[in-house]
Design a protein around this motif. Structure first.
Motif, mmCIF file in Angstrom:
data_model
loop_
_atom_site.group_PDB
_atom_site.id
_atom_site.type_symbol
_atom_site.label_atom_id
_atom_site.label_comp_id
_atom_site.label_asym_id
_atom_site.label_seq_id
_atom_site.Cartn_x
_atom_site.Cartn_y
_atom_site.Cartn_z
ATOM 1 N N TYR A 1 0.795 -1.960 0.041
ATOM 2 C CA TYR A 1 0.292 -0.128 -0.092
ATOM 3 C C TYR A 1 0.658 0.687 0.208
ATOM 4 C CZ TYR A 1 -3.864 -3.238 1.036
ATOM 5 O OH TYR A 1 -4.789 -4.454 1.452
ATOM 6 N N CYS A 2 0.295 2.023 -0.771
ATOM 7 C CA CYS A 2 1.399 3.317 -1.027
ATOM 8 C C CYS A 2 0.845 4.235 0.297
ATOM 9 C CB CYS A 2 0.840 3.525 -2.157
ATOM 10 S SG CYS A 2 0.985 5.967 -2.104
ATOM 11 N N SER A 3 2.538 4.965 0.849
ATOM 12 C CA SER A 3 2.313 5.497 2.365
ATOM 13 C C SER A 3 1.121 6.848 2.048
ATOM 14 C CB SER A 3 3.212 5.260 2.583
ATOM 15 O OG SER A 3 4.029 6.233 2.116
ATOM 16 N N GLY A 4 1.204 7.488 0.750
ATOM 17 C CA GLY A 4 0.842 8.724 0.786
ATOM 18 C C GLY A 4 -0.794 8.638 0.794
ATOM 19 N N CYS A 5 -1.233 7.644 -0.302
ATOM 20 C CA CYS A 5 -2.917 7.471 0.028
ATOM 21 C C CYS A 5 -3.496 6.856 0.548
ATOM 22 C CB CYS A 5 -2.944 8.240 -1.640
ATOM 23 S SG CYS A 5 -2.581 6.536 -2.992
ATOM 24 N N GLY A 6 -2.770 5.612 0.750
ATOM 25 C CA GLY A 6 -3.441 4.095 1.499
ATOM 26 C C GLY A 6 -3.592 3.371 -0.044
ATOM 27 N N ASP B 1 4.629 2.389 -6.771
ATOM 28 C CA ASP B 1 4.516 3.020 -7.908
ATOM 29 C C ASP B 1 2.995 3.334 -8.063
ATOM 30 O OD1 ASP B 1 5.469 4.813 -10.443
ATOM 31 O OD2 ASP B 1 5.360 3.172 -11.564
ATOM 32 N N CYS B 2 3.817 4.548 -7.250
ATOM 33 C CA CYS B 2 0.924 4.873 -7.208
ATOM 34 C C CYS B 2 0.946 5.640 -8.070
ATOM 35 C CB CYS B 2 1.594 5.393 -5.707
ATOM 36 S SG CYS B 2 0.111 5.877 -5.379
ATOM 37 N N ARG B 3 -0.340 5.161 -8.880
ATOM 38 C CA ARG B 3 -0.103 6.201 -9.749
ATOM 39 C C ARG B 3 -0.592 8.128 -9.603
ATOM 40 N NH1 ARG B 3 -4.874 2.252 -12.917
ATOM 41 N NH2 ARG B 3 -3.256 0.805 -13.305
ATOM 42 N N THR B 4 -0.754 7.869 -8.495
ATOM 43 C CA THR B 4 -0.982 9.432 -7.539
ATOM 44 C C THR B 4 0.516 10.436 -6.580
ATOM 45 O OG1 THR B 4 -3.289 8.371 -6.890
ATOM 46 C CG2 THR B 4 -2.963 10.970 -6.204
ATOM 47 N N CYS B 5 0.890 9.082 -6.264
ATOM 48 C CA CYS B 5 1.738 10.219 -5.641
ATOM 49 C C CYS B 5 3.275 9.660 -6.366
ATOM 50 C CB CYS B 5 1.494 9.603 -4.087
ATOM 51 S SG CYS B 5 0.673 9.439 -3.597
ATOM 52 N N GLY B 6 3.346 8.844 -7.081
ATOM 53 C CA GLY B 6 4.724 8.280 -8.290
ATOM 54 C C GLY B 6 5.411 7.486 -7.324
HETATM 55 ZN ZN LIG Z 1 -0.198 6.924 -3.645
#
Ligand SMILES: [Zn+2]
Length: 417
Positions: A45-50, A84-89
């Motif tokens: 899970y992305c730590s920026g947006c979950g 590699d998150c679509r929103t946060c990079g």
């Molecule tokens: Zn994210």
């Protein structure tokens, strides 16, 4: 039974597997390393947006401190994935056993925080082979978590208290909930100025302040003014404990003056070292203190007179009706004004000036519990005493909230303490 089986039964994390356990007995302190790896096919899970994201790469293994076992240090070892998150990079993944960049597992954090309620922080650090600052960070985390979920519903009575803190006569203002069903620290602020108490009401909110039925405080002017303005619908009560503390201070002054006078006349200062006889209730004196008191009462001193005036005033609180209490108060004040003892006359003047507020006590009787503020104040003092190293306001604030705030805690499947 394997260690990993125990861990799976007390703390299982979806998407992760407990792997190899290594006991390092050669390390500076014996250490148990529990390796954790992602379950095959699970995404991080992305730590920026979950949100779940694609695996980018993996960082070097990192240690997260866990609850110690048999005085052996325990760590979870895990190589964080980057997502590699679509929103946060590209971001580091979020892990369920620790918050943000913390190197301490949540279990260990709440474990330390739990012990820090029972022992002083340095003892907790020594008992679990960690540092004072680690304990501090654990408690701070627990307090932050609790404050973010602070429940301020159903508060009808509050008490405003002050406590000495720091050098040069500094103060802190503490506001407690003092309802019959719940007593806890609600708010803490630096100093005891108009700005402090205004900051409390600003934080508390107009609507909640309008719903207050009782406010207890001492006679400190900035408090009185702010309460009258911001909680005008509430019955404002002067707290018994603070009122009586003015008597103790006055008697102390009389006694000190008398010792000085007797010395200057070459008389034996019988009052020296007798301070506690005058401040304690008779039933709380030790046998020796009781004998000293008897001896002193035989002498017709001003301290004795002051003491008797104070003992007599204790009857004030026993009245049931406002009117009869008012009669008693007025009589007591005029008698004291004839006593020729200046510190006691000052007390009488002060009581007269706050006559209405004092008598409000009888309107609130039975609805606000008598010892609430005093009880909370004593707990706060114990916290200060335990406070080796709480030199900063930030730390004392965390300590008070932790000890007195009755803050919520997360639900764990397993409690370590
Ligand atoms: Zn994210």
């Amino acid at each position: 039974m394997q260690l990993t089986s125990i861990l799976n039964s007390i703390e299982k994390y979806k998407g992760f597997v407990y792997d190899e356990v290594i006991f390092d007995r050669k390390a500076f302190k014996k250490t148990l390393l529990i390796h954790v790896r992602p379950r095959v096919g699970s995404k991080g899970y992305c730590s920026g947006c979950g949100v779940k994201g694609r695996h980018y790469d993996t960082l070097a293994p990192r240690r997260f401190q866990y609850v110690p076992l048999w005085a052996i240090l325990v760590f979870l070892v895990y190589a964080m994935r980057r997502i590699d998150c679509r929103t946060c990079g590209v971001t580091v993944e979020m892990v369920p056993w620790a918050d943000g960049k913390k190197r301490m597992t949540r279990s260990f954090q709440w474990f330390l925080a739990g012990w820090a309620k029972r022992l002083c922080w340095s003892d907790v650090a020594a008992a679990f082979q960690t540092s004072w600052s680690t304990v501090y960070r654990a408690v701070e985390g627990a307090v932050e978590w609790g404050l973010a979920r602070h429940d301020l519903a159903d508060i009808t009575a509050i008490g405003v208290d002050e406590i000495h803190w720091g050098k040069a006569g500094g103060f802190l203002t503490l506001v407690y909930q003092i309802d019959g069903h719940r007593k806890r620290l609600l708010w803490i602020g630096q100093h005891r100025s108009k700005a402090t108490i205004e900051a409390f009401f600003k934080w508390y909110g107009k609507e909640r302040a309008a719903n207050l039925q009782f406010v207890c405080s001492d006679m400190w002017k900035p408090y009185l003014r702010a309460i009258a303005k911001r909680a005008s619908a509430a019955i404002h009560v002067l707290d018994r404990f603070h009122v009586m503390s003015h008597f103790s201070k006055a008697i102390d002054k009389v006694r000190a003056g008398e010792v000085k006078k007797m010395k200057s006349r070459g008389l034996n200062p019988v009052l020296k070292g007798s301070r506690w006889c005058w401040l304690k209730r008779p039933e709380n004196l030790t046998e020796t203190q009781g004998d000293t008191l008897k001896e002193l009462l035989r002498l017709n001193l001003r301290t004795v007179k002051s003491y008797l005036l104070k003992e007599d005033f204790n009857n004030f609180w026993e009245y049931t009706y406002r009117k009869s209490a008012a009669r008693f108060l007025d009589k007591w004040c005029s008698r004291t004004m004839y006593s020729k003892i200046d510190p006691m006359k000052d007390v009488a003047r002060m009581l007269r000036a706050h006559r209405d507020l004092l008598l409000n006590w009888f309107d609130a009787k039975g609805q606000v519990s008598v010892g609430s503020v005093e009880g909370m104040n004593n707990k706060a003092k114990t916290t200060t005493k335990k406070s080796y190293g709480f030199r900063t306001y930030k730390a004392i604030r965390v300590a008070y909230y932790h000890a007195l705030g009755d803050l919520p805690e997360p639900e764990f499947t397993h409690r370590f303490c």
